[in-house]
Design a protein around this motif. Structure first.
Motif, PDB file in Angstrom:
ATOM      1  N   GLU A 106       0.776  -1.203  -0.179  1.00 40.00           N
ATOM      2  CA  GLU A 106      -0.042   0.020   0.103  1.00 40.00           C
ATOM      3  C   GLU A 106       0.597   1.261  -0.052  1.00 40.00           C
ATOM      4  O   GLU A 106       0.476   2.237  -0.862  1.00 40.00           O
ATOM      5  N   ALA A 116       1.945   1.750  -3.520  1.00 35.65           N
ATOM      6  CA  ALA A 116       0.991   2.307  -4.125  1.00 35.65           C
ATOM      7  C   ALA A 116       0.656   3.677  -4.127  1.00 35.65           C
ATOM      8  O   ALA A 116       0.368   4.346  -5.178  1.00 35.65           O
ATOM      9  N   ALA A 175       1.129  -2.983  -9.799  1.00 37.16           N
ATOM     10  CA  ALA A 175       1.767  -3.815  -8.454  1.00 37.16           C
ATOM     11  C   ALA A 175       3.113  -4.346  -8.640  1.00 37.16           C
ATOM     12  O   ALA A 175       3.249  -4.815  -9.967  1.00 37.16           O
TER      13      ALA A 175
END
Length: 70
Positions: free
Chosen positions: A56, A59, A67
């Motif tokens: 996360e 990201a 990813a």
């Protein structure tokens, strides 16, 4: 009697060790400079907790990059 050898610490390292000056994160694994420096001395539960946040974190830092597969 000798103690069994210590297990190698788990690591998210992807061998892409580039610290991004803007985000302060390693572009490969998402750890901070401090996390990388302390990694070997952190207890395994703490390493696991940090590793759980890395997808996360990457990201958010690099939206649209997709990813990372490991």
């Amino acid at each position: 009697m000798t103690a069994p050898p210590s297990a190698k610490p788990s690591s998210p390292c992807t061998k892409v060790c580039v610290l991004d000056a803007r985000t302060g994160l390693c572009e490969g694994c998402g750890r901070t400079r401090d996390e990388i420096g302390l990694w070997g001395s952190l207890p395994e539960p703490r390493r696991q907790a940090i590793m759980a946040t890395l997808p996360e974190r990457l990201a958010r830092a690099y939206p649209g990059r997709g990813a990372l597969t490991r």
